[in-house]
Design an enzyme around this catalytic site. Sequence first.
Site, mmCIF file in Angstrom:
data_model
loop_
_atom_site.group_PDB
_atom_site.id
_atom_site.type_symbol
_atom_site.label_atom_id
_atom_site.label_comp_id
_atom_site.label_asym_id
_atom_site.label_seq_id
_atom_site.Cartn_x
_atom_site.Cartn_y
_atom_site.Cartn_z
ATOM 1 N N CYS A 73 -0.020 4.627 10.139
ATOM 2 C CA CYS A 73 -0.048 4.182 8.739
ATOM 3 C C CYS A 73 1.361 3.746 8.355
ATOM 4 O O CYS A 73 2.325 4.496 8.573
ATOM 5 C CB CYS A 73 -0.523 5.318 7.841
ATOM 6 S SG CYS A 73 -0.400 4.969 6.071
ATOM 7 N N CYS A 75 -0.427 -3.086 6.870
ATOM 8 C CA CYS A 75 -1.324 -1.951 6.650
ATOM 9 C C CYS A 75 -2.246 -1.918 7.853
ATOM 10 O O CYS A 75 -2.763 -2.968 8.266
ATOM 11 C CB CYS A 75 -2.130 -2.104 5.361
ATOM 12 S SG CYS A 75 -3.439 -0.864 5.161
#
Length: 223
Positions: free
Chosen positions: A19, A133
Amino acid sequence: MVAKALVENVRPDVFVIACNTASTLALAEVRAVLDIPVVGTVPAIKPAARLTETGTIGLLATPGTIRRAYTARLIEEFAGDKRVILHGSLELVKLAEAHARGEDVPPEAFAAAQAPLFEAPGGDEIDTVVLACTHFPLVRGQLIATAPRAVSYIDSGAAIARQTIRVLPARNESGGQGGTACLTSPPEREEATVRVLRRYGFPEVQFVAIEPIEMTSAPSAEP
């Protein structure tokens, strides 16, 4: 710390923070408390700076990643002589998750989610877009198909995979196909997540109980 408790329960060879937002917040802290290799995920700004021909780069991320000082430092270090246009989109996260669950998402939804990037001042000069992302590469094809013109979309996925392989112990002979996914909440409460994991090659899902950790202060949980 959750990372330490998870490692003690699961005993992995490598800990990957998959992440961008979490990595920009806690990569150094996680490395400090774990005694195994830790691989972080950061926006692919350096390769984007090499790839761009117009000198204008787009950065698609969550609002949290857009705001991090870590992201600003990456831009300053590797793209200081480029123009970087940033757009944080929670809507694109939701669309990518819906796609991962196998739902039909209309193309115009992807067009609308990325439109602000190209409509920003200087956006007409963007020729390279960083997908910052880990959800977004799942819908790369949809983004390409709905972009206002041909641009290159890049992410750090391949680099993260190569680094993970480099730091794996030599005895590890995994073929990289499937495996067991461990959740820190009961799978019956995470039916959508379990469905996605199985679609992407993790047929076995286990629950790992982690005791709550009291903290005197904590970073914002906003993505």
